[in-house]
Design an enzyme around this catalytic site. Structure first.
Site, short mmCIF file in Angstrom:
data_model
loop_
_atom_site.label_atom_id
_atom_site.label_comp_id
_atom_site.label_asym_id
_atom_site.label_seq_id
_atom_site.Cartn_x
_atom_site.Cartn_y
_atom_site.Cartn_z
N LYS A 164 0.86 -1.19 0.00
CA LYS A 164 0.00 0.00 0.00
C LYS A 164 0.89 1.23 0.00
O LYS A 164 1.88 1.28 0.75
CB LYS A 164 -0.91 -0.03 1.24
CG LYS A 164 -1.90 1.13 1.30
CD LYS A 164 -2.85 0.97 2.49
CE LYS A 164 -3.89 2.06 2.54
NZ LYS A 164 -4.82 1.92 3.69
N SER B 263 -9.77 1.98 2.62
CA SER B 263 -8.85 2.69 1.78
C SER B 263 -7.80 1.80 1.10
O SER B 263 -7.18 2.24 0.12
CB SER B 263 -8.11 3.75 2.61
OG SER B 263 -7.32 3.16 3.61
N SER C 208 -10.06 -0.25 6.93
CA SER C 208 -9.46 -0.21 5.59
C SER C 208 -8.76 -1.46 5.10
O SER C 208 -8.39 -1.54 3.94
CB SER C 208 -8.48 0.96 5.50
OG SER C 208 -9.21 2.14 5.30
#
Ligand code: GLN
Length: 498
Positions: free
Chosen positions: A80, A155, A179
């Site tokens: 990420k 997210s 997330s």
């Protein structure tokens, strides 16, 4: 017919590497080809083919000379873009950090690198991890491989897409209010947010420091266990990192409680079912799939216990005060002075700050900074922030009361299946959809999401398992037993069948 490499789990690939049936170079090249072929899914913000192939060659060399580092050596992963990395730019999916190069690696990344993993690049996400649809990325849309007109969740949306579309066998994610769990649920993969303090936050770009946690996202609980093993552990560079021994998560997958056996691997396990998680907020298809998953746990020997988490609904206002408050403080460092974007034209220093921040941040980040600054301001602090902190404690206490009568808590992850991209213009409606993931975040408890079936439009539904502090092994063990008996985690997304 032999199974294509991308259909194998991380654990299976690890075995193939160990037995010499494949090489890290082959796995890495295969992943690079798939990343390119599925670029329209928008999973990656940065791909480093050359760097990845060099790391793969080094892993193969270690293997040939008998110096393999462990089960993850040679496994390609992607991260990420909220973790800072020396070898790749780090943007947090924000224009504020366009082209930013970190002088150090985040601890979690460093640990995975030291375990021999190959880094393919950086994954799309919501800007500064704020969001639940990946629509707040300043760079590109991320698409759900089950229906490319729909969101993958957020997210950690890019991480979820990359794993669900089988571009990579595993990825890192972060979870502040859901997330990891929510995008895992919406894309039909497995993800775990560990106990707060289990993984170091050092080098994770801070959103809400009292909530942020790193965790793995992969196809199975077994793969998550392998990754979490390497990611966990005390780090003196993170003041909230815990001096907690890291158990053998992989061994825990197959551990049997007293009274359990192969047919009833969950015998003796008490699964708490909070009535608030099945109220009117949850859509009928998600409720049905979740209940069927609970029945499956029962078939495996678990006992279902009715419990109550009475302040579930309050977790939304509490989180959306505390998280923006911390964000407004954390994001004050992006002022155009030391790093990141600086406005090209400005008058005095204040004007430079103003223009830099106005240009660098997207609308959702600005909204959070304003809410945060407001709830912390003189005269409002007691009414909002202090009150939220008190309620946060009560939410944590509710869980402790529940864990007196159960070992793990189970329920839905997201109240609905993935919605269409661009279909939500009211940010508060998206905030409300975080209702089932926020409570565990506020309490600092570990939470896991695993594929549990399908709902409307044939879209994946996740089952959430919440454990007591440091009990990740219980969650992984339960999820593994479920995955041994079901094949939801093996289903192929529609977009890939064509
Ligand atoms: N959807 C939540 C938010 O927008 C959670 C985000 C997260 O966990 N990073 O804040």
């Amino acid at each position: 017919m032999t199974t294509p490499l991308h259909d194998l789990t991380l654990a299976e690939l690890s075995q193939k590497l160990a037995s010499g049936q494949t090489t890290s170079a082959a796995l890495t090249q295969h992943a690079l080809n798939r990343i390119e072929a599925h670029a329209s899914l928008g999973a990656f913000l940065h791909v480093d083919a050359e760097g990845a192939l060099a790391e793969a060659a080094a892993a193969d060399e270690r293997r040939e000379t008998g110096q393999t580092l462990g089960p993850l050596d040679g496994i390609p992963l992607a991260h990420k873009d909220i973790f800072v990395t020396v070898d790749h730019p780090t943007t947090a999916a924000s224009k504020m950090l366009k082209g930013y190069m970190s002088p150090f690696d985040a601890t979690v990344i460093d640990k995975l690198n030291r375990a021999g993993t190959v880094s393919l690049g950086k994954l799309n996400c919501d800007e500064f991890a704020m969001g639940g649809a990946n629509e707040n990325s300043a760079y590109q849309v991320a698409r759900n491989p089950w229906d490319t007109t729909r969101i993958p969740g957020g997210s950690s949306g890019g991480s979820a897409v990359a794993v669900a579309a089988r571009l990579v066998p595993g990825a890192t994610g972060t979870d502040t209010g859901g997330s990891i769990r929510q995008p895992a649920a919406l894309t039909g993969i497995t993800g775990i947010k560990p106990t707060y303090g289990r993984c170091s936050r050092y080098g994770m770009i801070a959103f809400a420091s009292s909530l942020d946690q790193a965790g793995p996202m992969a196809r199975t609980a077994e793969d998550c266990a392998l990754l979490l093993q390497a990611m966990s552990g005390f780090d003196e560079r993170d003041a909230t990192s815990a001096q907690q021994p890291v158990p053998d998560f992989v061994a825990a997958l197959r551990a049997l409680r007293p009274g359990a056996n192969a047919a009833q691997p969950l015998a003796g396990l008490r699964v708490g079912v909070p009535k608030e998680f099945f109220g009117e907020g949850v859509s009928a298809d998600v409720a049905t799939a979740t209940r069927e998953a609970l029945a499956q746990l029962q078939k495996l020997g678990a006992t279902l216990v009715d419990i109550s988490l009475p302040r579930t609904e309050l977790s939304i206002p509490v989180y959306y005060i505390i998280a923006p408050a911390e964000a407004s403080s954390n994001l004050s460092r992006f002022d155009g002075v030391k790093f990141g974007h600086r406005a090209a034209k400005y008058g005095d220093l204040t004007d430079m700050y103003r223009k830099t921040r106005a240009e660098g941040f997207g609308p959702e980040v600005k909204r959070r900074i304003m809410i945060g600054a407001y709830v912390l301001s003189h005269g409002y602090y007691d009414a909002y922030y202090l009150q939220a902190q008190k309620l946060r404690r009560m939410i944590a206490d509710d869980f402790q009361a529940a864990f007196k009568v159960c070992d793990v808590i189970a329920g839905p992850v997201s109240p609905t299946v993935a919605r269409p991209i661009g279909s939500q213009t009211d940010p508060v409606a998206d905030y409300l959809a975080d209702i089932f993931t926020l409570p565990a975040s506020l309490a600092g408890l570990p939470g896991l999401s695993l594929p549990a079936g399908f709902g409307e439009h044939g879209l994946p539904v996740g089952l959430q398992l919440i454990g007591n502090y440091w009990q990740e092994a219980d969650l992984l063990n339960t999820a593994h037993a479920f995955q041994q008996a079901t094949d939801w985690h093996q289903r192929t997304p529609t977009a890939l069948k064509a």
